[in-house]
Structure formats: C-alpha cells, structure tokens
Design a protein around this motif. Sequence first.
Motif, PDB file in Angstrom:
ATOM      1  N   GLU A 186      10.069  65.057 109.573  1.00 11.94           N
ATOM      2  CA  GLU A 186      11.005  65.621 108.605  1.00 11.94           C
ATOM      3  C   GLU A 186      12.066  64.586 108.216  1.00 11.94           C
ATOM      4  N   GLU A 187      12.569  63.861 109.210  1.00 13.22           N
ATOM      5  CA  GLU A 187      13.612  62.880 108.938  1.00 13.22           C
ATOM      6  C   GLU A 187      13.113  61.774 108.021  1.00 13.22           C
ATOM      7  N   MET A 188      11.873  61.335 108.246  1.00 15.42           N
ATOM      8  CA  MET A 188      11.321  60.284 107.392  1.00 15.42           C
ATOM      9  C   MET A 188      11.195  60.768 105.952  1.00 15.42           C
ATOM     10  N   LYS A 189      10.765  62.014 105.767  1.00 17.23           N
ATOM     11  CA  LYS A 189      10.652  62.567 104.413  1.00 17.23           C
ATOM     12  C   LYS A 189      12.017  62.622 103.726  1.00 17.23           C
ATOM     13  N   PHE A 190      13.008  63.177 104.420  1.00 19.94           N
ATOM     14  CA  PHE A 190      14.341  63.275 103.829  1.00 19.94           C
ATOM     15  C   PHE A 190      14.900  61.903 103.515  1.00 19.94           C
ATOM     16  N   ALA A 191      14.702  60.944 104.419  1.00 18.23           N
ATOM     17  CA  ALA A 191      15.214  59.596 104.182  1.00 18.23           C
ATOM     18  C   ALA A 191      14.599  59.010 102.915  1.00 18.23           C
ATOM     19  N   TYR A 192      13.296  59.214 102.759  1.00 20.18           N
ATOM     20  CA  TYR A 192      12.619  58.687 101.572  1.00 20.18           C
ATOM     21  C   TYR A 192      13.063  59.414 100.307  1.00 20.18           C
TER      22      TYR A 192
ATOM     23  N   GLU B 103       2.404  49.408 111.841  1.00 19.19           N
ATOM     24  CA  GLU B 103       2.953  48.144 111.358  1.00 19.19           C
ATOM     25  C   GLU B 103       2.193  46.962 111.929  1.00 19.19           C
ATOM     26  N   PRO B 104       1.332  46.313 111.140  1.00 23.56           N
ATOM     27  CA  PRO B 104       0.964  46.709 109.787  1.00 23.56           C
ATOM     28  C   PRO B 104       0.026  47.913 109.819  1.00 23.56           C
ATOM     29  N   ALA B 105       0.011  48.667 108.746  1.00 26.66           N
ATOM     30  CA  ALA B 105      -0.800  49.879 108.689  1.00 26.66           C
ATOM     31  C   ALA B 105      -2.277  49.539 108.838  1.00 26.66           C
ATOM     32  N   THR B 106      -2.930  50.193 109.800  1.00 29.16           N
ATOM     33  CA  THR B 106      -4.343  49.958 110.088  1.00 29.16           C
ATOM     34  C   THR B 106      -4.939  51.265 110.586  1.00 29.16           C
ATOM     35  N   LEU B 107      -6.176  51.528 110.230  1.00 26.84           N
ATOM     36  CA  LEU B 107      -6.903  52.684 110.747  1.00 26.84           C
ATOM     37  C   LEU B 107      -8.178  52.197 111.429  1.00 26.84           C
TER      38      LEU B 107
ATOM     39  N   THR C 296       7.960  54.188 106.465  1.00 24.73           N
ATOM     40  CA  THR C 296       7.049  54.186 107.609  1.00 24.73           C
ATOM     41  C   THR C 296       7.427  53.071 108.575  1.00 24.73           C
ATOM     42  N   ARG C 297       7.775  51.911 108.040  1.00 29.21           N
ATOM     43  CA  ARG C 297       8.201  50.800 108.888  1.00 29.21           C
ATOM     44  C   ARG C 297       9.513  51.132 109.594  1.00 29.21           C
ATOM     45  N   PHE C 298      10.447  51.772 108.887  1.00 30.09           N
ATOM     46  CA  PHE C 298      11.712  52.154 109.514  1.00 30.09           C
ATOM     47  C   PHE C 298      11.461  53.139 110.662  1.00 30.09           C
ATOM     48  N   LEU C 299      10.532  54.074 110.450  1.00 28.10           N
ATOM     49  CA  LEU C 299      10.169  55.027 111.493  1.00 28.10           C
ATOM     50  C   LEU C 299       9.607  54.307 112.710  1.00 28.10           C
ATOM     51  N   TRP C 300       8.728  53.346 112.467  1.00 30.41           N
ATOM     52  CA  TRP C 300       8.092  52.596 113.554  1.00 30.41           C
ATOM     53  C   TRP C 300       9.083  51.705 114.289  1.00 30.41           C
TER      54      TRP C 300
ATOM     55  N   ALA D 117      -5.583  52.607 105.156  1.00 35.65           N
ATOM     56  CA  ALA D 117      -4.425  51.798 105.541  1.00 35.65           C
ATOM     57  C   ALA D 117      -3.397  51.712 104.423  1.00 35.65           C
ATOM     58  N   GLN D 118      -3.872  51.612 103.185  1.00 39.23           N
ATOM     59  CA  GLN D 118      -2.964  51.390 102.056  1.00 39.23           C
ATOM     60  C   GLN D 118      -2.117  52.603 101.710  1.00 39.23           C
ATOM     61  N   ASN D 119      -2.478  53.807 102.187  1.00 46.51           N
ATOM     62  CA  ASN D 119      -1.699  54.990 101.782  1.00 46.51           C
ATOM     63  C   ASN D 119      -1.148  55.779 102.968  1.00 46.51           C
ATOM     64  N   VAL D 120      -1.046  55.139 104.134  1.00 52.32           N
ATOM     65  CA  VAL D 120      -0.501  55.824 105.308  1.00 52.32           C
ATOM     66  C   VAL D 120       0.894  56.374 105.009  1.00 52.32           C
ATOM     67  N   GLY D 121       1.750  55.577 104.365  1.00 56.66           N
ATOM     68  CA  GLY D 121       3.098  56.030 104.048  1.00 56.66           C
ATOM     69  C   GLY D 121       3.106  57.260 103.170  1.00 56.66           C
ATOM     70  N   GLY D 122       2.199  57.304 102.215  1.00 52.95           N
ATOM     71  CA  GLY D 122       2.110  58.466 101.345  1.00 52.95           C
ATOM     72  C   GLY D 122       1.728  59.722 102.092  1.00 52.95           C
ATOM     73  N   HIS D 123       0.839  59.591 103.070  1.00 51.56           N
ATOM     74  CA  HIS D 123       0.460  60.761 103.876  1.00 51.56           C
ATOM     75  C   HIS D 123       1.616  61.220 104.751  1.00 51.56           C
ATOM     76  N   LEU D 124       2.396  60.281 105.281  1.00 56.98           N
ATOM     77  CA  LEU D 124       3.543  60.669 106.097  1.00 56.98           C
ATOM     78  C   LEU D 124       4.620  61.338 105.245  1.00 56.98           C
ATOM     79  N   ALA D 125       4.851  60.825 104.044  1.00 49.42           N
ATOM     80  CA  ALA D 125       5.914  61.361 103.195  1.00 49.42           C
ATOM     81  C   ALA D 125       5.543  62.685 102.543  1.00 49.42           C
ATOM     82  N   PHE D 126       4.262  62.877 102.236  1.00 48.09           N
ATOM     83  CA  PHE D 126       3.878  64.031 101.416  1.00 48.09           C
ATOM     84  C   PHE D 126       2.902  64.995 102.098  1.00 48.09           C
ATOM     85  N   GLY D 127       2.440  64.656 103.314  1.00 48.70           N
ATOM     86  CA  GLY D 127       1.457  65.522 103.925  1.00 48.70           C
ATOM     87  C   GLY D 127       1.716  65.845 105.381  1.00 48.70           C
ATOM     88  N   MET D 128       1.610  64.868 106.222  1.00 46.67           N
ATOM     89  CA  MET D 128       1.714  65.086 107.657  1.00 46.67           C
ATOM     90  C   MET D 128       3.095  65.606 108.030  1.00 46.67           C
ATOM     91  N   ASN D 129       3.162  66.468 109.033  1.00 50.88           N
ATOM     92  CA  ASN D 129       4.447  66.966 109.518  1.00 50.88           C
ATOM     93  C   ASN D 129       4.339  67.306 110.996  1.00 50.88           C
TER      94      ASN D 129
END
Length: 442
Positions: free
Chosen positions: A320-326, A13-17, A342-346, A384-396
């Motif tokens: 897991e919680e972030m995925k279910f929440a989304y 927050e804000p998403a940066t790599l 992702t912001r709620f998680l942070w 940076a623009q797709n960090v949330g997508g990776h957290l929701a659909f990939g990373m665990n």
Amino acid sequence: MLILKNLTALQFEPATLLGDVQIAIDGTQIREVGAGLAAKYPQAQVLDLKGKLVMPGIVCAHNHFYSGLARGIMANIKPCPDFISTLKNLWWRLDRALDEESVYYSGLICSLEAIKSGCTAVIDHHASPNFIAGSLATLRQGFLKAGLRGMTCYETTDRNGGEKELRAGVDENLAFARLIDDAKVKGEEPYLMEAHLGAHAPFTVSDAGLEMLGDAIKATGRGLHIHVAEDRYDVSHSHDRYSQDPIERLAAHGLIDSKTLIGHGLYLSDADIAILNERDAFLVHNARSNMNNNVGYNHKLSAVRNLALGTDGIGADMFEEMKFAYFKHRDGGGSLWPDSFTRFLWNGNTLLERNFGARFGRIEAGYQADLTICNYDSPTPLVAQNVGGHLAFGMNSASVDSVMVNGLMVYQNRAFPFDVEPIYAQARKVAAQLWQRMDALA
C-alpha cells in the motif's frame, strides 16, 4: 535443509524473474538456487509452493510501533489545525500514557500485522517518556515472539524534561545496544534485532543532546535514526536558534554517516541533500503519513542518492505504501515511474545489510533467508520489464500467503504457528486502558 519448489523467483533490483528453479534453505541462509535441488539434497524437507511468487523480504524502513494501539482512538483529542498541535494533542499524549504492558502489546500486535502484510523486517522508532528504561527490551520481546526481524531505538528528546530526559533517552539507546551485543556473543537466540541511536527531531534536541548522541554513536558503532524537516517548523527553528540548516547542524556534530536514517526530509535544502549524498546516508519517505498530517510533499526525491520507504506508524503494509508513494509523486507532477518506487521499496534491504553485517534482498546463495511469498494470479504477462507496474497497479498485501524470516516460516498458508486471538483480545483491553490514561493527562 528445506527445499522450496514449484515457484517463480522474483528479484527486485535489478528486476528478474526465474521460473523452474528451486531454493535450498540451510539454516538462516539461502544455500543454492537452481534446478533439481530436491534430487541433489534427498534428505531435505521439500515444500511445494504450487506456483507461488517468491520475493526477497520486504522491509518497512521507518515505523512507530508505539502507535499500534491508537487505531480508532477514542480519547479526548483537542482540534489539531497544524502539525505541531497534532504532535502535542495526540502523539505526545499517547506516548506519555504508555506503560510496560501497552508497549509490549503494541509491539507484538504491530509485529504480527507487519508479517501478515508481507514484511520480513521493520525499522522502528520508539517513544514512551514515562517508561524509558527497559522500554526497548520490552518492545524487542514482541518482535521475537512474532519472529519479525527488526531494528529499534529510543526517541531522545528534551520536550518533557530537559537535559535529564535527554540523558535518559541516550542511556536507553546505549543499554539496548549493549543488550543486542551481549545476545550476539552468548548466542541466546537467532540474530533478529539490531539497534539504532534514536532522536525525535532537531527542534526537540539541544546541542547538548546532539553531543550525547555523538558520543553514543562512537561508543556503539550504530547510526542515528531521526525525523528531520517533516514540517517547515523544524527548518525555521533550526535557522532561528542555530543559524544552520538541520542536516548541516547534525553533520557538525558528527551524526551523518552511512548508517544514518533520516525520516521524511520534506523541506531539506539542496545543501542538506548534498550532505546526505556525500556521506551515503539514507532518507526514508513516508507518503501516507505526510498526507495524513498535511505537511506537504517532498519534490526532491529524485535528488536523494539513498531513498527507502516507510509508514511512520500507519501500519506496515508496504504494498500500500509503495502505491501511495508512486501515486502521490505522479499527482505532484513527478516524472518517476513504478520501477523507481520498486527500487525504493527494495532499498530497505540495504539498510539491513549496513546494520546486520549480512546480505539481504536477493534470492541467491549466501543471502539471508528472508522471503515474502505471494499467491499472485496475474491476468496479464508478468515479466522483468513490468514488475513495477504489477506492484503499483495489481499486487497487494492480500496476495501474501507466507513469510519466511531467518530461514523459518513465521507465517504459512495465511496463518501464524500459534494462536493469536488471545493476544488481540488482551490488546483490546490494554488499548482501552491506554486511552483512559491519555484522558487523565494534563
């Protein structure tokens, strides 16, 4: 000093790599982030992370470590057709069966598993009505043994013993706050633990209890941690008994401020949410627990100014919680996208900042060295623009390789620095004894 090199730093927050950077850890804090730090500090130890992803520490903002020995429970549980019966038949029998040993092992096991899941901190909410005095100090031992940062409190309630039980709960919260203050003054150990003032829910805390809690908050400078409107019953009870919405009632007792943490809040009125927002309080959303208890869905998440994520005792896997929440939000017709979750998680890091008086949640100089390190080999570009997508659909949580808390590696290369098997073996014995005590309760 420790230098982490060969990594990608991910800010939430804000998403940066940031690639081609190194991280210098000096004691408990990040000293510097930039290129060539290993050469700049030639005396420092250097750890090659071999391309891993380094993130600010992940925080579980609402948990119940006392439920840690309930997994696969084989006690004799009566049918639970609704939320209140679930509390009475399961959780309020479990907490009454807890003793000192089971509190310690549930806390230690949950701390270890939180770290394995990538958490650097957990905000806990404890209950053990037949072992109140000293219970939070016992729970704290498990946090410190594992190396997990955290906060905890005792669940003040009158459901078992009226005003006497209320007083005992408040006294335990006060005693724990004093313990933390004394430890800080004496410098006896790393500053890993903090205190909230805990209460179960408005429907099991009388006005006399709220007055006690208000006095304790003034005396300690801590905030309230309480469940509110997890089920419609809490709201109807408040209307029937007190002619007020539950947050309105808490606010009337001076219990809502910037250190307040409200769990669930599924059925808060617009006026209640306005009070939370005006007073800068936090609401913690627990999607999996709400689903498990069939209490409904919070359709007002986007109206809440400060929103974080927790598990309410269903482990501490925040990926897991972030995925279910989304996904539950989308299933409920919500319009928020993964970047919001992702912001709620942070946001759990903001709760830490408000209570520890330090900076959390960024990989920058001056911030606490609480880091989650993942081995995430993405088949698609991670930007940076797709960090949330990776957290929701990939990373665990299977991606978690190492965890640093307060500048120390408490979990490295998927291993703890001490043998955990004897702990798990003893926990299994303690759990079986706990279940037997539950069956012996009336």
